[in-house]
Enzyme design. Structure first.
Site, PDB file in Angstrom:
ATOM      1  N   TRP B 102       0.814  -1.220   0.000  1.00  0.00           N
ATOM      2  CA  TRP B 102       0.000   0.000   0.000  1.00  0.00           C
ATOM      3  C   TRP B 102       0.844   1.265   0.000  1.00  0.00           C
ATOM      4  CZ3 TRP B 102      -4.290  -0.916  -2.077  1.00  0.00           C
ATOM      5  CH2 TRP B 102      -4.874  -2.179  -1.927  1.00  0.00           C
ATOM      6  N   ASP B 172      -1.298   6.670   6.324  1.00  0.00           N
ATOM      7  CA  ASP B 172      -2.418   5.816   5.941  1.00  0.00           C
ATOM      8  C   ASP B 172      -2.686   4.858   7.095  1.00  0.00           C
ATOM      9  OD1 ASP B 172      -4.151   3.945   4.932  1.00  0.00           O
ATOM     10  OD2 ASP B 172      -3.023   3.560   3.090  1.00  0.00           O
ATOM     11  N   LYS B 196     -12.213  -1.517   7.368  1.00  0.00           N
ATOM     12  CA  LYS B 196     -11.464  -2.473   8.173  1.00  0.00           C
ATOM     13  C   LYS B 196     -11.842  -2.285   9.647  1.00  0.00           C
ATOM     14  CE  LYS B 196      -8.318  -2.085   4.391  1.00  0.00           C
ATOM     15  NZ  LYS B 196      -8.102  -3.426   3.832  1.00  0.00           N
TER      16      LYS B 196
END
Lengths: 361, 361
Positions: B102, B172, B196
């Site tokens: 990511w 992030d 999530k």
């Protein structure tokens, strides 16, 4: 309260059968032991939901194979920015036909990217009519011509498709998509936030003629690039799976009910009844839009006596008719009567309006 | 099937109590006669939902007043592009610390906007460790330093906040937000896709230090401008109301359960049990991440004998343990154990793993 008739402009009423199915499946989708909102977008369960939704929308709208269909986040406003970034060269001209609030919003997204040119505007007339095609001044070499098919706030709707020659026609269909048959092949891009006719808020549909994807456009992030979204089948990043799923349920409901032809007939009856009630009220209610371009989806109307606005809304609510307050930009009332609004709802509203007039007229 | 223990990496399992409340309210929210997904985002009902969600998240995370909180569409990937557009001048340097898949994705979004500089990368070591702060090469005058707090695929997590001096730290936190107490004031921007730890897919949270909003950034559409979103209170255009609502229910559930301190304790126990099961298997299972940076949220692991992968997944499913297949980039298995995964689920997984090993080891 039991279910009211909800005239909200969007987010808007959903088919009760769709909500009931979503409710039944909320803790366990098709026996997998989890909700669809808890499953990977790349798992077989959601991939099936996504594929069926696209196939059903293609069937509903008779979308030709040379058009890609995307399910994206960001709403129609995000697409307005992406249209310029993807399909115009930096500073290229793009023509905008402005027929209400949302046409102005579209324009606001692209000032940094294109030479935006207002080819026609209904603003001087309070957006009560659509400037005739003969009066538009289109720009030679424009990247596209942009129109708003139906203006949710001002209640005007294109009832004929304008001919713009070889320049691709881009249209915001947020509030009138799948409300009647449409010749998709007349458009370069059709886009729509789903929260009116397509189902839930939080997902947008973009229908793009594939040859346009070959245009270079402007420097942009991968996530702002329609080519990447097409290549990634709308799963470049995690898509709004629950919203996509709910839209898919709406598509299946529409197909089961008879498709866009059936909804076109219902919508014609619904809007005709409402305009007849307004026009036949001897001015107690009024709608100021030119009859030829009156929206079949959003019916703004005003009470002659503004002092009756509050009682009207309060009594309507007591009668199970909610979300009738007009947009703050216009005031008055607005009845949004998308596909999911049953004819019984509009009949109840019309009866209430006549009754209210008798008691207060 | 009844509810399974669902180890999906995101979209991920939700608290059952939250799903049950959403189910109960699906056709009629608090007696208004409509679902919250059918109501205007500007009406009093949703405005209340939105305000409570923000207030509850501020309480949960102890977010200081000099930070704005946004609920936006587009996922974390969209925010990655917006960070550069909003907070860096065209072509300015920005530092990226890449500790997994990511982090690489974040980098991919900004090439057109900034001089992206990889200050450190764990790629040479297969992203099994996080390069120590002392080895980072930061760029003088960089607009920001970007890190990925927890890497969902590679299963590495920053367990200490890096000191990057006066340059704002952007992080992030998609897969570890609200999993333990966090000193928000150490960050310029914290952002997270909600699917999530925060709840449903289709909404992202962005926490921005307000002074950064004064930066000019780069020419951009209104919809790509954080200042406009702050000014519009995340309602610049129609927000994903249902997703926002569901996130709000998760926040209330978290507060009722004891807040981030309680979840930090649960998450520590859950991940410790799983790593202990792996490390104590004499190599039947293995996790290759350096113990000091092992993720408490995502536990990738491999079976010594790859031929047992399929039986493992099939038998796990029969035992009510689903979504354990590893990401295609790594293979093997992955157990994602966010806040909503009960300790009973991890205990069941650990017991199954020991049993499977006994039968196949």
């Amino acid at each position: 309260m039991s279910r009211a008739f909800n005239f909200s402009a969007g987010p808007a009423t959903l088919p009760q059968a769709v909500l009931e199915q979503a409710q039944a499946e909320m803790l366990d989708w098709h026996g997998v032991g989890a909700s669809i909102v808890e499953l990977s977008h790349r798992g077989p369960e959601f991939m099936q939901v996504a594929a069926e939704a696209e196939a059903d929308l293609r069937t509903l709208m008779s979308i030709p194979d040379d058009y890609a269909v995307l399910f994206l986040q960001g709403g129609a406003t995000m697409q307005q920015a992406l249209l310029a970034l993807n399909f115009a060269e930096p500073g290229q001209a793009a023509d905008y036909v402005v027929t209400g609030h949302w046409g102005k919003t579209a324009l606001k997204q692209v000032n940094h990217y294109v030479q935006a040119h207002v080819a026609a505007s209904g603003e001087a007339g309070g957006f009560r009519d659509i400037p005739p095609r003969a009066d538009w001044t289109l720009t030679p070499g424009a990247a596209y011509v942009h129109v708003t098919a139906n203006e949710t706030i001002h209640g005007v709707e294109f009832r004929e498709l304008p001919d713009v020659g070889d320049v691709p026609l881009f249209a915001d269909f947020s509030s009138s998509i799948v409300s009647e048959p449409l010749d998709v092949s007349r458009f370069g891009v059709i886009y729509a936030g789903a929260q009116k006719n397509l189902g839930p808020v939080g997902v947008s549909v973009v229908i793009v003629r594939r040859d346009l994807l070959e245009r270079a456009g402007q420097p942009r992030a991968d996530i702002l690039d329609y080519r990447s979204h097409v290549k990634g089948e709308s799963m470049l990043n995690t898509p709004p799976t629950w919203n996509w799923y709910l839209a898919g349920l709406v598509f299946k409901w529409m197909l089961a009910e008879g498709g866009v032809e059936e909804f076109a007939a219902r919508n014609a009856r619904k809007s005709a009844l409402l305009y007849r009630t307004i026009d036949g009220s001897d001015g107690f209610y009024r709608n100021e839009v030119a009859p030829a371009v009156r929206s079949r989806m959003n019916v703004p109307f005003f009470l002659r006596d503004e002092a009756l606005d509050k009682p009207f809304l309060a009594e309507a609510k007591d009668a199970g008719l909610i979300s009738l307050k007009g947009h703050r930009a216009l005031g008055g009332m607005r009845a949004s009567i998308y596909n999911a609004m049953p004819e019984a709802g509009v009949e109840a509203l019309a009866a209430f309006m006549r009754d209210f007039q008798q008691r207060h007229g």
